[in-house]
Write a protein that holds these residues in place. Structure first.
Motif, PDB file in Angstrom:
ATOM      1  N   TYR B 321       0.855  -1.188   0.000  1.00 49.03           N
ATOM      2  CA  TYR B 321       0.000   0.000   0.000  1.00 49.03           C
ATOM      3  C   TYR B 321       0.896   1.244   0.000  1.00 49.03           C
ATOM      4  O   TYR B 321       1.991   1.214   0.553  1.00 49.03           O
ATOM      5  CB  TYR B 321      -0.870   0.027   1.264  1.00 49.03           C
ATOM      6  N   ASN B 325      -3.158   4.400   5.276  1.00 50.58           N
ATOM      7  CA  ASN B 325      -4.529   4.934   5.376  1.00 50.58           C
ATOM      8  C   ASN B 325      -5.609   3.857   5.404  1.00 50.58           C
ATOM      9  O   ASN B 325      -6.656   4.045   6.025  1.00 50.58           O
ATOM     10  CB  ASN B 325      -4.828   5.874   4.201  1.00 50.58           C
ATOM     11  N   TYR B 343      -9.150   3.750   0.804  1.00 52.55           N
ATOM     12  CA  TYR B 343      -7.685   3.688   0.612  1.00 52.55           C
ATOM     13  C   TYR B 343      -7.163   2.264   0.464  1.00 52.55           C
ATOM     14  O   TYR B 343      -6.090   1.933   0.959  1.00 52.55           O
ATOM     15  CB  TYR B 343      -6.961   4.408   1.752  1.00 52.55           C
ATOM     16  N   ASP B 345      -6.122   0.853  -2.165  1.00 50.54           N
ATOM     17  CA  ASP B 345      -5.486   0.826  -3.488  1.00 50.54           C
ATOM     18  C   ASP B 345      -4.078   0.240  -3.397  1.00 50.54           C
ATOM     19  O   ASP B 345      -3.080   0.939  -3.429  1.00 50.54           O
ATOM     20  CB  ASP B 345      -5.434   2.234  -4.082  1.00 50.54           C
TER      21      ASP B 345
END
Lengths: 175, 482
Positions: B321, B325, B343, B345
Motif C-alpha cells: 500500500y 490509510n 484507501y 489501493d
C-alpha cells in the motif's frame, strides 16, 4: 483489633525518622472487618502506621483497592514522595505487604507528613515475592497506581501523585 | 510535563478526528454494509444449499476467523480490528456442506459477556467507561487467523497469545502457552511453514512505546517451542506478516509507526512517516541472529506471498500500500458502515534482494492482489500466486474477484463476481482447486465457492450458499478430510 502503630512487626522499631521509613517485605497481620458491600464480599481493612514526628500536620491516606480478580496471595505496596524515587522504584517511604482476602481491600496509612504521594501496588497472587513479568517485561499479575493513570507503562509521578494536606481517601482499581 | 503531553497529544487527536469521520451515506447504507453488522451469538450447524459437484480433494473443512461481535449494551466498535473473533467452519462432505460458527472464548470475551458490556478499548476503538487493561493480553480478541498446528487449531491475534480451539467442536481449549517467559508475548497471525513442517513466526511488540521489540519463534511440526529470540527495533513500525526463505526470516518494519500514548488506541497512535525508510530485517533461521538491516522506501504491507532463492538473490511478493490509510482510516470507515474513500489501493510488488550487496529492487506487477495464497507444499518454489482482487475499484473498497498471477512472467487470470459480491481470502487445495468464502450482499447470502485453479476465468464449479450472513473476516485454512 490492631491499633494504629500497634502492628507487631519487628521492623517497626526502625520506623524513625518518617521520611526514611521502610516497613520491609514482611507480611503484616491486620484486622479484618466484615462489611456488607452488597456483593457478600469482605472488605479487608488494614492499618499501616508510621510513627509521626510532626503530629500537628500529619494526615491519613486511606486507599481502597478494587478489582482484585485473582484469589489469595498478597498485595505489595510502595508509597513514594518524590518523582525520582518513584521513577527509579527506590527508597519508597512505605513498603509493605498485606494478605488478600477479598476482591476489595482498604488500607489506611496513618500520620503521613503533608506532601505529595504516589502509590504503586501489585497483587503477588502466587506469593513469590515479585510482580511476575514475561520476557518483554510486561506484567502478568494485577497492579495499579494512584489516580489509576498509565497505559502500557507506569504513569509519570505527576499523574500518579496525590497531594496530602488533610485526611484523604483514594481508590485504586487493580488492572 | 503538561506542555509535552499537549505536544504529544495533538497529532493523535487530529488523527483520531480524521479516522472517525462524521460523514454518513446520503441515503440508506449500501448493501455491503451487512458484512459489518456482526453477530451476537454462536451459530449452530446449518446445512448450506449446494450447486455443483464437490471434487474429492475438497472434502474437508474450511476454517476461517474474523471480527464478529460488533456491539454490546448500545456501544459499537468503530474499527474492523476490534470485534471478538469467531471461528467459522464450512464442512464439505460428499453429500452436504454444513456451516457452524463459534466465538473464541477469550479472557476478554468471558469478562465482557459476564458484564454485559464492553469493558476495554479495542486496538482501534475507544469505549466509553473503558477500564485500564493489565496488559496487551487483556485486549486479546483472537480474531485474525486460524491455523491447524499439530491436531489443534490456533485462533491467532497479533498483539498477544494464540488461543487453542478444538477443530471438531470449535470449543476454546485455552491460551496457547509456549513457555513461562513467553506468557502474553505477541505471536503474530501469520505463522509460516517450512519444507519440513516447522512453524516460524514473529511477534511484534510495537505497542511497547519507547522500547519496541520483535520476537522470533520456531515451533516444531507437533507444536512445541524449539527456540525464540527477542530483537530490539529501531522504531515501532507496524508488522503483520513476514517472509520465510530456506535460510532466513525477513521482517518488514514498516513506516506506519506507533507512538503509543495513554489517551489513544493502538491504531489511533499509528502515524504514517514517509520520511522514515522502511527496514527489511534479515534473521538467520538457524540461530535467529540478526544478519542485516536493509532500508527500502517507506512502504506499508499486511501480507507477503511466498519466497524463493535465485543464486544470491532472495525473491518474494508483497501486497504493498502507498501508506497506512487503509488501516488507520479505511478499516474504521468500513466497520462504521460509512462512506469512503477506503484507501485500499494496493499493488502486488516483486522484491529482489541481493543480500551480499544489500541491494533491493522492488518492481510493481500492476495488479491488485490481497490475501495471497500459494501451494504450501512447496513453500520455497517460484509458483503462481492466488488472491482476492478488485478492492481498488469496488464501491466497498473490498475485493470482488479471485485472481492468479505468475510473479515472474506476469501472466494472470481472473474471475470477477461483480459488484454484488465481496470475495474473501482463497485457499489453494492440493494445487488444483481454489476455495474461498464470499458475501453476496445484494441477495443477503454468505457462501463458499470452488474454482479450478488452472481455469479461474471459467468461474466456480461449486457454490455453497446460505441465508445466514457472516461478518466479513480475515484469514483461515483448509484442512482435508482424514
Amino acid at each position: 483489633m490492631v491499633s494504629a502503630g500497634g502492628t507487631p512487626n519487628a521492623q517497626n522499631k526502625h520506623l524513625n525518622p518518617p521520611l526514611s521509613l521502610r516497613l520491609g517485605q514482611a507480611i503484616i497481620p491486620h484486622r479484618i472487618d466484615e462489611w456488607d458491600n452488597g456483593m457478600k464480599s469482605f472488605l479487608a481493612a488494614i492499618t499501616l502506621a508510621i510513627q509521626p514526628l510532626q503530629l500537628a500536620q500529619a494526615a491519613d491516606l486511606s486507599i481502597l483497592i478494587e478489582n482484585i480478580t485473582d484469589p489469595g496471595g498478597a498485595l505489595s505496596w510502595s508509597v513514594f514522595d518524590s518523582a525520582e524515587t518513584y521513577k527509579n522504584d527506590r527508597s519508597p517511604v512505605i513498603e509493605a505487604r498485606s494478605r488478600v482476602y477479598a476482591a476489595t481491600t482498604q488500607v489506611t496509612l496513618h500520620d503521613l507528613p503533608p506532601g505529595v504521594y504516589a502509590v504503586k501496588v501489585f497483587h503477588d497472587a502466587n506469593s513469590n515475592g515479585k510482580l511476575d513479568r514475561n520476557i518483554l517485561g510486561i506484567p502478568l499479575e494485577g497492579y495499579g497506581f494512584s489516580n489509576n493513570k498509565g497505559r502500557f507503562g507506569p504513569p509519570a509521578f505527576a499523574k500518579a501523585s496525590v497531594p496530602l494536606e488533610g485526611d484523604t481517601q483514594i481508590r485504586i482499581r487493580l488492572r | 510535563m503538561r506542555r509535552r503531553d499537549f505536544l504529544i497529544g495533538l497529532p493523535t487527536a487530529l488523527a483520531a478526528a480524521h479516522a472517525l469521520p462524521r460523514a454518513v451515506f446520503a441515503e440508506l447504507p449500501p448493501s455491503w454494509a451487512i458484512g459489518f453488522a456482526g453477530v451476537e451469538s454462536d451459530l449452530a450447524p446449518l446445512p448450506m444449499s449446494v450447486q455443483g459437484r464437490l471434487p474429492a480433494p475438497c472434502q474437508g473443512t474450511l476454517f476461517r476467523n474474523g471480527p464478529a461481535l460488533y456491539q454490546r449494551a448500545g456501544q459499537r466498535y468503530g474499527h474492523w480490528f476490534d470485534p471478538d473473533g469467531m471461528i467459522q467452519a464450512f464442512r464439505f462432505a460428499a453429500d452436504q456442506v454444513v456451516h457452524q460458527g463459534r466465538f473464541v472464548r477469550t479472557e476478554r470475551l468471558l469478562k465482557e459477556s459476564a458484564a454485559g458490556r464492553f469493558l476495554f478499548n479495542g486496538a482501534g476503538s475507544k469505549i466509553s467507561g473503558a477500564m485500564p487493561e493489565r496488559n496487551n493480553e487483556t485486549l486479546n480478541v483472537a480474531n485474525i487467523n486460524v491455523q491447524l498446528v499439530g491436531d489443534e487449531l490456533l485462533a491467532l491475534w497479533e498483539a498477544g497469545s494464540a488461543y487453542r480451539v478444538d477443530p471438531d467442536s470449535l470449543e476454546t481449549l485455552g491460551v496457547q502457552h509456549w513457555s513461562k517467559e513467553l506468557a502474553g508475548v505477541p505471536f503474530s497471525a501469520h505463522p509460516r511453514t517450512d519444507e519440513s513442517g516447522n512453524l516460524w513466526n514473529i511477534g511484534s511488540a510495537s505497542f511497547a512505546g519507547s522500547n519496541p521489540r520483535l520476537v522470533l519463534y520456531q515451533i516444531s511440526a507437533a507444536g512445541q517451542l524449539k527456540k525464540f529470540r527477542v530483537h530490539p527495533l529501531d522504531f515501532a513500525g507496524y508488522m503483520h506478516d513476514f517472509i520465510l526463505t530456506p535460510r532466513y526470516m525477513i521482517a518488514l518494519n514498516s513506516s506506519a509507526i506507533s507512538t503509543m500514548t495513554e489517551s489513544e488506541t493502538f491504531v489511533g497512535s499509528v502515524k504514517w512517516m514517509p520520511e522514515q525508510p522502511s527496514q527489511l530485517l534479515v534473521f538467520d533461521r538457524q540461530t535467529l541472529d540478526h544478519v542485516k538491516t536493509i532500508e527500502v522506501p517507506a512502504t506499508f504491507v499486511f501480507h507477503f506471498g511466498n519466497a524463493w532463492e535465485d543464486q544470491q538473490q532472495l525473491e518474494w511478493t508483497a501486497c504493498a500500500y502507498p501508506n497506512s490509510n487503509f488501516m488507520t482510516i479505511g478499516m474504521a470507515r468500513l466497520a462504521q458502515q460509512q462512506p469512503g474513500p477506503y484507501y485500499s489501493d494496493l499493488t502486488l510488488v516483486r522484491y529482489r534482494l541481493d543480500l551480499n550487496k544489500s541491494r533491493c529492487q522492488i518492481e510493481p506487477l500492476d495488479v491488485d492482489l490481497e490475501f495471497p495464497a500459494f501451494d504450501r507444499r512447496a513453500p520455497f518454489s517460484p509458483q503462481p500466486l492466488y488472491g482476492a482482487s478488485g478492492s481498488g475499484s469496488s464501491a466497498s473498497g473490498l475485493a470482488t474477484a479471485v485472481m492468479r498471477i505468475d510473479p515472474r512472467s506476469g501472466d494472470a487470470q481472473r474471475y470477477d463476481y461483480g459488484p454484488d459480491y465481496i470475495v474473501e481470502e482463497p485457499q489453494l487445495i492440493g494445487g488444483d482447486y481454489l476455495m474461498h468464502s464470499f458475501l453476496d450482499h445484494r441477495r443477503g447470502r454468505s457462501g463458499v465457492a470452488i474454482l479450478r485453479a488452472a481455469a479461474l476465468a471459467d468461474g466456480p464449479i461449486l457454490l455453497a450458499e446460505m441465508e445466514r450472513i457472516l461478518p466479513l473476516g480475515f484469514h483461515g485454512c483448509f484442512v482435508a478430510a482424514a
